[in-house]
Design a protein around this motif. Structure first.
Motif, mmCIF file in Angstrom:
data_model
loop_
_atom_site.group_PDB
_atom_site.id
_atom_site.type_symbol
_atom_site.label_atom_id
_atom_site.label_comp_id
_atom_site.label_asym_id
_atom_site.label_seq_id
_atom_site.Cartn_x
_atom_site.Cartn_y
_atom_site.Cartn_z
ATOM 1 N N SER A 207 32.884 29.390 49.889
ATOM 2 C CA SER A 207 32.758 30.842 50.000
ATOM 3 C C SER A 207 31.402 31.277 49.476
ATOM 4 N N VAL A 208 30.436 30.394 49.696
ATOM 5 C CA VAL A 208 29.111 30.656 49.134
ATOM 6 C C VAL A 208 28.390 31.792 49.848
ATOM 7 N N THR A 209 28.709 31.971 51.142
ATOM 8 C CA THR A 209 28.096 33.108 51.828
ATOM 9 C C THR A 209 29.150 34.134 52.218
ATOM 10 N N GLU A 210 30.225 34.159 51.431
ATOM 11 C CA GLU A 210 31.276 35.091 51.789
ATOM 12 C C GLU A 210 30.902 36.483 51.344
ATOM 13 N N VAL A 211 30.231 37.193 52.225
ATOM 14 C CA VAL A 211 29.902 38.575 51.904
ATOM 15 C C VAL A 211 31.158 39.425 52.029
ATOM 16 N N VAL A 212 31.058 40.635 51.535
ATOM 17 C CA VAL A 212 32.256 41.479 51.401
ATOM 18 C C VAL A 212 33.012 41.625 52.711
ATOM 19 N N SER A 213 32.308 41.837 53.779
ATOM 20 C CA SER A 213 33.026 42.092 55.030
ATOM 21 C C SER A 213 33.751 40.837 55.502
ATOM 22 N N ILE A 214 33.208 39.673 55.187
ATOM 23 C CA ILE A 214 33.899 38.436 55.554
ATOM 24 C C ILE A 214 35.154 38.291 54.692
ATOM 25 N N ALA A 215 35.004 38.573 53.413
ATOM 26 C CA ALA A 215 36.166 38.513 52.534
ATOM 27 C C ALA A 215 37.233 39.460 53.038
ATOM 28 N N LEU A 216 36.774 40.601 53.475
ATOM 29 C CA LEU A 216 37.687 41.613 54.005
ATOM 30 C C LEU A 216 38.427 41.089 55.228
#
Lengths: 316, 345
Positions: A267-276
């Protein structure tokens, strides 16, 4: 149609309108008529923007799971929010997003401003080069993400090849590497959106009249003084505006990152929208995801407001 | 202060020749006005002197040194722009101090402060020193612009229609102030305008430009009384000199080659018995009245003292003193009848 025919046609039309409607139409005031005209747009806006927003706010206070529609939906108050704000990895992807926004903005402003200063002369083929520079911006983010995965291929990708031409690092795995993946997305976003900064900066630069520079020339100012006292103050509002737009976009950035790294590795590039997206459509924690969305919304809104206030002060 | 010399200056922009073989000298301490219509090449000439443009041919000499290839900074001139060109993000104080903070020639701050205060007081803008350059009225901006030029003591001052954006009242005041400042400083000024009144009142000498060429240079009085051509004659004086065929004023004894004659509105007299005319229009200007008269085939302007009352539509008789008439040939050049006229340098 002759005038006589037109009148008759309209008369016929009038006759054809049922009496109750005709009466109503005649009785409508200007105001009412205006409302009538904009109501389709308003209805659309309500349905597509406002309603989902309000519904999301409502959902954020529930434990609704969209993949279990028949489950009993309970109102759980602020528990979603507590869980989000209390979890460690929430702060982590906020941090990842902030890292992304910060570095993309910094690099794009530095490179974009410099490029704009360089192009802002009347050299041969200037407009050709401007067009070429603008091309990345016109591509779709998803497409850009996709083809950059090819560019980033460690064995066959051109990115690794070019870097190794300067210094032999061996095959560079941008996307697969935990340390390099965040930079991979930063580089792609910078490649794609620097032209935007260039454009807005150019607009600012071109709004500066020549006679200001001439006056400075007569006053024997050097290049730095001209830049600091004339160029920079005039361009700053444009630059800040560009950063505002891009900053907000990058906070919400989804498609390019999704195509490139899908939030990985890990989840190293898990920006907020991806997390969402993961929370909403992989774990199906709809209520939870709604709360996260609302938090994102409020954050961007608040930061935007502060920024705009600063922008207004600079503009005056 | 210095002497300025232009020699054979030529500048073209594409197909247009803006300045065509221009040569003139501005003496040390002289106020020379470049007068001409729009497109005459006045602003281009000024910019060539400043170094903001490079000439296609010819040279510029300041104080005897050729500066044609030098940058504006090296020429040490001051320029007052038509659009004021103040630095919008600086205060009035910083605008005035800017030239003194140039790298390499930077003055110490206390000296800068003293100088800025002095200039601001001279131009009556001391109370606005802390205002931003954009928070001023037109007249104040104009004075800051002039102040910025005065703050240094350059070789010469170049002014490009600095008063054109001001209202009439302010223009009058500023004209007097400019002249006073120039006298006090002994400054060499090259001043561009299309306004003949400014030229008449400010200039030690006027250089009339038309289509990039110098057509006459001399003191205002000289040009007014001895214009070398119809163009020069009509440049000065308001209302302009009347240009008519000799027969219209019943002047029969003309030098050879005369096709038109010129006579100033104030040199036409109303008499009992003379050339008939009717009054088409009257303008009461206070100290004088300007009448537009219609002759048989021509119209002319007449300037009367207010004591002489006439009415619109009235029939009058006029007479012209032959001594005051100027004769022009077919090409518009003045025919010399023994009076001297200074042409060129």
């Amino acid at each position: 149609m002759t005038t006589k025919d037109k009148t008759t046609f309209i008369q016929k039309l009038a006759l054809a309108t049922p009496e109750p409607i005709a009466r109503k139409a005649r009785g409508l005031s200007d105001r009412a008529l205006a409302w009538l005209f904009i109501s389709p747009t308003i209805i659309l806006l309500l349905a597509i923007n406002i309603f989902p927003l309000l519904w999301t706010i409502y959902l954020s206070f529930t434990n609704y799971h969209a993949n279990r529609p028949n489950m009993h939906v309970r109102w759980i108050g602020l528990r979603n929010y507590e869980r989000i704000l209390g979890r460690e990895d929430v702060w982590e992807f906020m941090q990842i997003t902030a890292h992304f926004v910060f570095w993309t903005m910094l690099l794009q402003v530095l490179i974009g401003f410099t490029l704009a200063l360089l192009i802002n002369r009347n050299f041969k083929g200037a407009s050709f080069w401007v067009t070429v520079i603008l091309i990345p911006m016109m591509l779709s983010p998803a497409v850009v993400g996709t083809f950059w995965t090819y560019l980033y291929q460690p064995q066959t990708g051109i990115f690794s090849y070019i870097i190794n031409a300067f210094h032999n690092f061996g095959p560079i795995d941008m996307i697969g590497s935990v340390k390099l993946a965040p930079w991979a997305i930063i580089i792609v976003d910078t490649w794609m959106w620097t032209p935007y900064i260039v454009l807005l900066t150019l607009a600012g630069l071109r709004s500066i009249p020549d006679y200001l520079y001439e006056a400075a020339e007569i006053d024997r100012a050097n290049s730095w003084q001209k830049f600091w006292h004339i160029t920079f103050p005039r361009v700053l509002p444009f630059l800040m505006l560009a950063v505002l737009f891009r900053g907000i976009e990058n906070f919400k950035m989804f498609d390019m990152v999704a195509e490139l790294t899908s939030g990985g590795p890990g989840s190293v590039t898990e920006v907020v929208s991806i997390a969402l997206k993961r929370a909403a459509f992989e774990s199906w924690k709809t209520g939870y995801a709604s709360a996260l969305a609302i938090i994102l919304f409020v954050t961007v809104f608040a930061l935007g407001n502060i920024y705009v206030k600063a922008l207004n002060r600079v503009k005056q | 202060m210095s002497e300025l010399r232009l020699q054979g200056l030529r500048k073209t922009f594409g197909a247009t020749t803006a300045v065509d073989d221009l040569s003139l000298t501005v003496a040390d301490g002289e106020f020379l006005v470049l007068l001409g219509p729009t497109g005459a090449g006045k602003t281009t000439t000024l910019r060539l002197v400043a170094g903001l443009e490079q000439p296609d041919a010819g040279s510029v000499f300041i104080n005897g040194h050729e500066v044609t290839s030098r940058t504006p900074a090296e020429r040490d001139v001051a320029f007052v722009f038509q659009q004021y060109s103040l630095y919008p993000h600086l205060t009035v104080y910083d605008n005035l101090a800017f030239p003194l903070r140039a790298p390499g020639r930077r003055w110490p701050e206390e000296l800068i402060r003293a100088r800025v205060q002095e200039i601001a007081a001279m131009l009556s803008i001391a109370h606005k020193l802390d205002n931003r350059a954009t928070e001023l009225s037109g007249g104040e901006m104009q004075r800051v612009s002039i102040g910025r030029a005065l703050v240094r003591t350059p070789n010469l001052y170049l002014m490009d229609e600095p008063l054109s954006s001001l209202d009439a009242k302010l223009r009058e005041t500023m004209r007097v102030e400019l002249k006073r400042i120039q006298r006090d400083l002994g400054a060499t000024i090259l001043y561009v305008t299309h306004d003949q009144l400014e030229a008449m009142t400010l200039a030690d000498r006027i250089a009339i430009l038309e289509d990039g060429k110098l057509i006459q240079i001399g003191s205002p009085r000289e040009i007014y009384e001895n214009p070398v051509s119809i163009q020069a004659a009509r440049r000065l004086g308001s209302p302009p000199m009347n240009i008519l065929p000799p027969a219209a004023l019943r002047i029969l004894d003309v030098p050879a080659g005369t096709e038109r004659i010129g006579v100033r509105p104030e040199d036409i007299k109303l008499v009992e018995d003379g050339i008939p005319a009717s009054v088409k229009n009257l303008e009461h200007l206070g100290p004088e009245t300007v009448a537009l008269l219609a002759l048989e085939r021509d119209t002319l302007y007449l300037s009367l003292p207010p004591s002489q009352q006439i009415r619109r539509g009235q029939r009058v008789n006029i007479k012209v003193d032959r001594e005051k008439v100027i004769f022009f040939n077919g090409k518009g050049a003045r025919i010399d009848t023994g009076k001297t006229a200074e042409v060129g340098r």
